[in-house]
Design an enzyme around this catalytic site. Structure first.
Site, PDB file in Angstrom:
ATOM      1  N   ASN A  94      43.525   9.185 -11.955  1.00 26.59           N
ATOM      2  CA  ASN A  94      44.343   9.797 -11.525  1.00 26.59           C
ATOM      3  C   ASN A  94      45.167  10.599 -12.617  1.00 26.59           C
ATOM      4  OD1 ASN A  94      46.269  10.800  -9.397  1.00 26.59           O
ATOM      5  ND2 ASN A  94      46.626   8.775  -8.860  1.00 26.59           N
ATOM      6  N   LYS A  97      47.277  12.491 -12.468  1.00 22.28           N
ATOM      7  CA  LYS A  97      48.887  13.053 -11.727  1.00 22.28           C
ATOM      8  C   LYS A  97      49.000  14.644 -12.375  1.00 22.28           C
ATOM      9  CE  LYS A  97      49.324   8.424 -11.024  1.00 22.28           C
ATOM     10  NZ  LYS A  97      50.735   7.090 -10.579  1.00 22.28           N
ATOM     11  N   HIS A 120      48.547   8.218  -1.498  1.00 23.04           N
ATOM     12  CA  HIS A 120      49.175   8.021  -3.144  1.00 23.04           C
ATOM     13  C   HIS A 120      50.111   7.534  -2.088  1.00 23.04           C
ATOM     14  CE1 HIS A 120      50.490   6.926  -6.577  1.00 23.04           C
ATOM     15  NE2 HIS A 120      48.993   6.630  -7.058  1.00 23.04           N
ATOM     16  N   GLU A 151      52.469   8.123  -3.942  1.00 23.78           N
ATOM     17  CA  GLU A 151      54.162   8.619  -4.890  1.00 23.78           C
ATOM     18  C   GLU A 151      53.681  10.132  -3.469  1.00 23.78           C
ATOM     19  OE1 GLU A 151      51.898   9.453  -8.448  1.00 23.78           O
ATOM     20  OE2 GLU A 151      52.929   7.837  -9.178  1.00 23.78           O
ATOM     21  N   GLU A 160      46.759  -0.305  -4.208  1.00 23.38           N
ATOM     22  CA  GLU A 160      47.215  -0.403  -5.239  1.00 23.38           C
ATOM     23  C   GLU A 160      48.887  -1.109  -4.744  1.00 23.38           C
ATOM     24  OE1 GLU A 160      46.946   3.436  -7.889  1.00 23.38           O
ATOM     25  OE2 GLU A 160      47.340   4.156  -6.307  1.00 23.38           O
ATOM     26  N   GLY A 199      52.080   1.990 -12.577  1.00 23.77           N
ATOM     27  CA  GLY A 199      53.091   2.936 -14.504  1.00 23.77           C
ATOM     28  C   GLY A 199      54.272   2.264 -14.313  1.00 23.77           C
ATOM     29  N   SER A 219      48.328  -0.273 -13.240  1.00 18.59           N
ATOM     30  CA  SER A 219      48.039  -0.717 -14.609  1.00 18.59           C
ATOM     31  C   SER A 219      47.129  -1.618 -15.095  1.00 18.59           C
ATOM     32  CB  SER A 219      49.986  -1.548 -14.758  1.00 18.59           C
ATOM     33  OG  SER A 219      50.814  -1.232 -14.268  1.00 18.59           O
TER      34      SER A 219
HETATM   35  P1  PGA Z   1      48.363   3.300 -13.402  1.00 18.53           P
HETATM   36  O1  PGA Z   1      48.360   4.286 -12.341  1.00 18.53           O
HETATM   37  O2  PGA Z   1      47.252   2.785 -13.906  1.00 18.53           O
HETATM   38  O3  PGA Z   1      49.175   4.510 -13.952  1.00 18.53           O
HETATM   39  O4  PGA Z   1      48.996   2.303 -13.227  1.00 18.53           O
HETATM   40  C1  PGA Z   1      47.630   4.042 -11.010  1.00 18.53           C
HETATM   41  C2  PGA Z   1      47.497   4.961  -9.652  1.00 18.53           C
HETATM   42  O5  PGA Z   1      48.676   5.530  -9.109  1.00 18.53           O
HETATM   43  O6  PGA Z   1      46.804   6.084  -9.299  1.00 18.53           O
END
Ligand code: PGA
Length: 244
Positions: A8, A10, A93, A95, A160, A166, A205
């Protein structure tokens, strides 16, 4: 079923960077024991799909609108994603849920639209840190699954934990295994036999150094990778750790 390693990107990447990530993925994907997917921003889907055409790596979107077309300024339909070269779409997601107020009901409507357009939906669920500390993670995730998955859902679920995205932090292996087992049980309860074979990805992560441990856990059907998917070598390192 083969594990799915999904990237992803983003809101990252311009044309040049997209090519710099996608070209090595194309070369590195041969002979992997897992399925690979990259989800770039909508502006890069055509470019990336072109670079990866005929390769083992699929392309997906990061969101779609619930409607097929119409007066929805700035939005993108599932059919548009598919037309641009996408085969998957990430939906719900955390976000999107946080930044755009997406409810379970909206995620469900988008999931229906994605399926109707021929895309495989990847529906994301996960608890916040406060919810985890309060011991509410199963209630939260169970509620998100019941609210976000339409009847007869066919696709992918991604667990997640919001606090792991992140941050460089991950749940313990025991906690990941327990949650994936819980999600499997909910999927079977909601969808019957169909829920038994769906892939459940872990996200938050994931990096080359922890991928083998996370991907080796029961009921982990792959990974949804954010930050580490922006470097082809890291993303391929995670893919190489997938269970054959
Ligand atoms: P990350 O994000 O691997 O940077 O923690 C995962 C995601 O939001 O899909």
């Amino acid at each position: 079923m083969r594990q799915l390693i999904a990237g992803n990107w983003k809101m990252n990447g311009l044309q040049e960077r997209a090519a710099a990530i996608a070209a090595p993925l194309r070369r590195g994907a041969d002979g992997l024991g897992c399925d690979l997917l990259v989800c770039p921003p909508a502006t890069l889907i055509t470019t990336v799909a072109h670079i990866l055409a005929g390769s083992e790596v699929a392309v997906g979107g990061q969101d779609c609108h619930a409607r097929g077309e119409g007066a929805h300024t700035g939005d993108i339909s599932a059919a548009m994603l598919r037309d641009a070269g996408a085969r998957y779409v990430i939906l719900g997601h955390s976000e999107r849920r946080a930044d755009h107020g997406e409810s379970d009901e909206m995620v469900r409507a988008k999931t229906v639209a994605a399926t109707a357009a021929g895309l495989t939906p990847i529906v994301c669920v996960g608890e916040t840190e406060a919810q985890r500390l309060a011991g509410e993670q199963n209630a939260v995730v169970g509620g998100q699954l019941a609210g976000s998955l339409p009847e007869g859902f066919v696709g992918v679920v991604a667990y997640e934990p919001v606090w792991a995205i992140g941050t460089g932090r991950t749940p313990t292996e025991e906690d990941v295994a327990a949650m994936h087992g819980f999600i499997r049980g909910r999927l079977v309860a909601l969808l019957g036999e169909g829920g038994a074979g769906l892939r459940i990805l872990y996200g938050g992560s994931v990096k080359p150094s922890n991928a083998a441990a996370l991907l080796g856990l029961p009921e982990v059907g792959g990974a949804l990778v954010g930050g580490a998917s922006l470097q082809a070598e890291d993303f391929l390192g995670i893919a190489r750790a997938a269970r054959a």
